[in-house]
Design a protein around this motif. Structure first.
Motif, PDB file in Angstrom:
ATOM      1  N   LEU A  89      50.096  40.580  39.263  1.00  0.00           N
ATOM      2  CA  LEU A  89      50.224  40.238  40.589  1.00  0.00           C
ATOM      3  C   LEU A  89      51.145  41.744  41.178  1.00  0.00           C
ATOM      4  O   LEU A  89      50.755  42.734  41.457  1.00  0.00           O
ATOM      5  N   ALA A  90      51.921  42.337  39.220  1.00  0.00           N
ATOM      6  CA  ALA A  90      52.441  43.729  39.787  1.00  0.00           C
ATOM      7  C   ALA A  90      51.493  44.789  39.377  1.00  0.00           C
ATOM      8  O   ALA A  90      52.413  45.812  40.102  1.00  0.00           O
ATOM      9  N   HIS A  91      50.762  44.602  39.228  1.00  0.00           N
ATOM     10  CA  HIS A  91      49.017  45.774  38.560  1.00  0.00           C
ATOM     11  C   HIS A  91      47.945  45.835  39.906  1.00  0.00           C
ATOM     12  O   HIS A  91      47.162  46.165  39.390  1.00  0.00           O
ATOM     13  N   GLN A  92      48.167  44.894  41.250  1.00  0.00           N
ATOM     14  CA  GLN A  92      47.073  44.441  42.019  1.00  0.00           C
ATOM     15  C   GLN A  92      45.898  46.194  41.899  1.00  0.00           C
ATOM     16  O   GLN A  92      45.294  46.065  41.401  1.00  0.00           O
ATOM     17  N   PRO A  93      46.663  46.722  42.247  1.00  0.00           N
ATOM     18  CA  PRO A  93      46.419  48.811  42.959  1.00  0.00           C
ATOM     19  C   PRO A  93      45.345  48.887  41.544  1.00  0.00           C
ATOM     20  O   PRO A  93      44.230  48.963  41.697  1.00  0.00           O
ATOM     21  N   GLU A  94      46.246  49.054  40.001  1.00  0.00           N
ATOM     22  CA  GLU A  94      45.046  49.721  39.216  1.00  0.00           C
ATOM     23  C   GLU A  94      43.874  48.338  38.353  1.00  0.00           C
ATOM     24  O   GLU A  94      42.921  48.524  38.423  1.00  0.00           O
ATOM     25  N   LEU A  95      44.520  47.222  39.162  1.00  0.00           N
ATOM     26  CA  LEU A  95      43.406  45.894  38.354  1.00  0.00           C
ATOM     27  C   LEU A  95      41.766  46.778  39.730  1.00  0.00           C
ATOM     28  O   LEU A  95      40.798  46.561  39.338  1.00  0.00           O
ATOM     29  N   GLU A 105      37.374  42.642  43.926  1.00  0.00           N
ATOM     30  CA  GLU A 105      38.137  42.783  43.563  1.00  0.00           C
ATOM     31  C   GLU A 105      39.495  41.390  43.700  1.00  0.00           C
ATOM     32  O   GLU A 105      38.748  40.816  43.825  1.00  0.00           O
ATOM     33  N   LEU A 106      40.880  42.517  43.404  1.00  0.00           N
ATOM     34  CA  LEU A 106      41.678  41.288  43.040  1.00  0.00           C
ATOM     35  C   LEU A 106      42.320  40.738  44.743  1.00  0.00           C
ATOM     36  O   LEU A 106      42.641  41.155  44.738  1.00  0.00           O
ATOM     37  N   ARG A 107      42.449  39.272  44.989  1.00  0.00           N
ATOM     38  CA  ARG A 107      43.389  38.975  46.136  1.00  0.00           C
ATOM     39  C   ARG A 107      44.833  38.575  45.350  1.00  0.00           C
ATOM     40  O   ARG A 107      43.899  37.053  44.490  1.00  0.00           O
ATOM     41  N   ILE A 108      45.034  38.448  45.373  1.00  0.00           N
ATOM     42  CA  ILE A 108      46.440  37.461  45.224  1.00  0.00           C
ATOM     43  C   ILE A 108      47.009  36.974  46.620  1.00  0.00           C
ATOM     44  O   ILE A 108      47.127  36.664  47.519  1.00  0.00           O
ATOM     45  N   ASP A 109      47.516  35.586  47.061  1.00  0.00           N
ATOM     46  CA  ASP A 109      47.667  34.495  46.778  1.00  0.00           C
ATOM     47  C   ASP A 109      49.520  33.879  46.548  1.00  0.00           C
ATOM     48  O   ASP A 109      49.141  33.089  45.360  1.00  0.00           O
ATOM     49  N   GLU A 110      49.890  34.975  46.466  1.00  0.00           N
ATOM     50  CA  GLU A 110      51.446  34.602  46.255  1.00  0.00           C
ATOM     51  C   GLU A 110      52.410  33.204  46.584  1.00  0.00           C
ATOM     52  O   GLU A 110      52.997  32.888  45.618  1.00  0.00           O
ATOM     53  N   LEU A 114      48.265  32.156  42.421  1.00  0.00           N
ATOM     54  CA  LEU A 114      46.778  32.383  42.379  1.00  0.00           C
ATOM     55  C   LEU A 114      46.407  33.580  42.507  1.00  0.00           C
ATOM     56  O   LEU A 114      47.495  34.542  43.475  1.00  0.00           O
ATOM     57  N   ALA A 115      46.159  34.390  41.362  1.00  0.00           N
ATOM     58  CA  ALA A 115      45.167  35.667  41.373  1.00  0.00           C
ATOM     59  C   ALA A 115      43.421  35.686  41.090  1.00  0.00           C
ATOM     60  O   ALA A 115      43.378  34.758  40.187  1.00  0.00           O
ATOM     61  N   LEU A 116      42.965  35.706  42.966  1.00  0.00           N
ATOM     62  CA  LEU A 116      41.987  35.742  42.676  1.00  0.00           C
ATOM     63  C   LEU A 116      40.873  36.797  42.649  1.00  0.00           C
ATOM     64  O   LEU A 116      40.793  37.476  42.794  1.00  0.00           O
ATOM     65  N   LEU A 117      39.595  36.465  41.718  1.00  0.00           N
ATOM     66  CA  LEU A 117      38.528  37.560  41.689  1.00  0.00           C
ATOM     67  C   LEU A 117      37.609  37.152  43.005  1.00  0.00           C
ATOM     68  O   LEU A 117      37.127  36.017  42.931  1.00  0.00           O
ATOM     69  N   ALA A 118      37.109  37.951  43.420  1.00  0.00           N
ATOM     70  CA  ALA A 118      36.417  37.846  45.115  1.00  0.00           C
ATOM     71  C   ALA A 118      35.348  39.180  44.987  1.00  0.00           C
ATOM     72  O   ALA A 118      36.335  40.090  44.252  1.00  0.00           O
ATOM     73  N   ILE A 119      34.449  38.736  45.714  1.00  0.00           N
ATOM     74  CA  ILE A 119      33.233  40.009  45.904  1.00  0.00           C
ATOM     75  C   ILE A 119      33.794  40.597  46.915  1.00  0.00           C
ATOM     76  O   ILE A 119      35.326  40.525  47.882  1.00  0.00           O
ATOM     77  N   HIS A 120      33.973  42.080  46.574  1.00  0.00           N
ATOM     78  CA  HIS A 120      34.615  43.403  47.941  1.00  0.00           C
ATOM     79  C   HIS A 120      34.029  43.193  49.051  1.00  0.00           C
ATOM     80  O   HIS A 120      32.537  42.818  49.281  1.00  0.00           O
ATOM     81  N   ARG A 121      34.523  42.973  50.264  1.00  0.00           N
ATOM     82  CA  ARG A 121      33.935  42.431  51.227  1.00  0.00           C
ATOM     83  C   ARG A 121      33.044  43.161  52.112  1.00  0.00           C
ATOM     84  O   ARG A 121      32.122  42.790  52.204  1.00  0.00           O
ATOM     85  N   PRO A 122      32.664  44.879  52.368  1.00  0.00           N
ATOM     86  CA  PRO A 122      32.014  45.026  52.635  1.00  0.00           C
ATOM     87  C   PRO A 122      30.851  44.796  51.913  1.00  0.00           C
ATOM     88  O   PRO A 122      29.668  45.102  52.256  1.00  0.00           O
ATOM     89  N   PHE A 123      31.075  45.128  50.420  1.00  0.00           N
ATOM     90  CA  PHE A 123      29.419  44.583  50.398  1.00  0.00           C
ATOM     91  C   PHE A 123      29.373  42.935  50.113  1.00  0.00           C
ATOM     92  O   PHE A 123      28.201  42.691  50.328  1.00  0.00           O
ATOM     93  N   ALA A 124      30.393  42.373  50.064  1.00  0.00           N
ATOM     94  CA  ALA A 124      29.835  40.999  50.271  1.00  0.00           C
ATOM     95  C   ALA A 124      28.769  40.511  51.923  1.00  0.00           C
ATOM     96  O   ALA A 124      28.549  39.666  52.326  1.00  0.00           O
ATOM     97  N   ASP A 125      29.751  41.465  53.178  1.00  0.00           N
ATOM     98  CA  ASP A 125      29.167  41.671  54.212  1.00  0.00           C
ATOM     99  C   ASP A 125      27.156  41.908  54.562  1.00  0.00           C
ATOM    100  O   ASP A 125      27.176  41.520  55.781  1.00  0.00           O
ATOM    101  N   GLN A 126      27.173  41.964  52.986  1.00  0.00           N
ATOM    102  CA  GLN A 126      25.207  43.304  53.170  1.00  0.00           C
ATOM    103  C   GLN A 126      24.536  42.052  52.013  1.00  0.00           C
ATOM    104  O   GLN A 126      23.894  41.999  51.099  1.00  0.00           O
TER     105      GLN A 126
END
Length: 252
Positions: A89-95, A105-110, A114-126
């Protein structure tokens, strides 16, 4: 209804593509254990920004540890691994900077912790021509139609749980008896209570590997975990139920 894998399952596609929040929960996420305590002593006191040391590029051990945990399990939960979640949560930009070359990409549901690992959206749209997202590091875990139906029903139960207890209330407690009436609408009644229960228990055991539910105890009780809120969007659930209704009507 057959348990064979259905390549046309719309819910399975939603799990695999970029419209799903979570890329993959490769295995049941461990409860808090000894290495979490070790992480506290070694990680939380370390420098938390990526810096240059001795003329080279250095990533602090605490960030390496958290990144590796994310890549292994796909998520961190605040109530099970609180220190790793706090660092994510504290270091989302570095991660995210470290994950960017991998198109993750790391997505946070505060609210739900939850800290979730997800496919980066621009890539996922391809999407590729066959509709597969094509990410080489994502292990496609196809669900059977029966498993997908159970996930949809479980998510409905979790929505009710959050409406009653509030979003972020944590795990929801359920039993096999809570699920049997809904599942029998689609599965039918085998005529044997034990067979009906064993079928549901087997499906829940399979979903446990995806970190959606806990182990079912001897009394048929289990907990439903908050990550289910991110497994598919409402449109995918509606498409799944419509697909299942068509199959049931075709057989009747």
């Amino acid at each position: 209804m057959s348990d064979e894998q259905d390549p046309g399952n719309p819910f399975d596609r939603a799990l695999a593509d970029g419209r799903s929040e979570v890329t993959s929960t490769a295995s049941e996420v461990d409860l808090r254990d000894d290495d979490d305590a070790e992480f506290v002593s070694e990680g939380m006191g370390a420098e938390t920004d990526i810096e240059n040391r001795a003329g080279g590029h250095y990533t602090p051990e605490c960030i390496k540890h958290t990144l590796q945990r994310l890549l292994k399990h796909g998520l961190l939960e605040s109530d099970r691994r609180p220190n790793e979640y706090a660092l994510a949560l504290a270091h989302q930009p570095e991660l995210n900077r470290l994950l960017e070359p991998l198109d993750f990409e790391l997505r946070i549901d505060e609210i739900r912790g939850l800290a979730l690992l997800a496919i980066h959206r621009p890539f996922a749209d391809q999407d590729s021509e066959d509709g597969d997202p094509g990410h080489l590091l994502v292990r496609r875990q196809r669900l059977t139609l029966d498993q997908s139906l159970l996930v949809a029903i479980l998510r409905q139960h979790y929505i009710v749980h959050e409406q009653d207890a509030g979003i972020g209330a944590g795990d929801a407690s359920l039993s096999i008896d809570d699920l049997l009436p809904q599942l029998q609408v689609f599965f039918g009644d085998s005529g044997s209570d034990s067979k009906n229960e064993n079928r549901v228990r087997q499906l829940l055991d399979q979903l446990q590997a995806h970190a959606i539910v806990s182990e079912v105890d001897s009394a048929g009780q289990f907990t439903l975990r908050p990550v289910i809120a991110h497994l598919a969007n409402p449109e995918a659930l509606k498409a799944l139920l419509g697909h299942y209704d068509k199959l049931v009507n075709r057989e009747s």
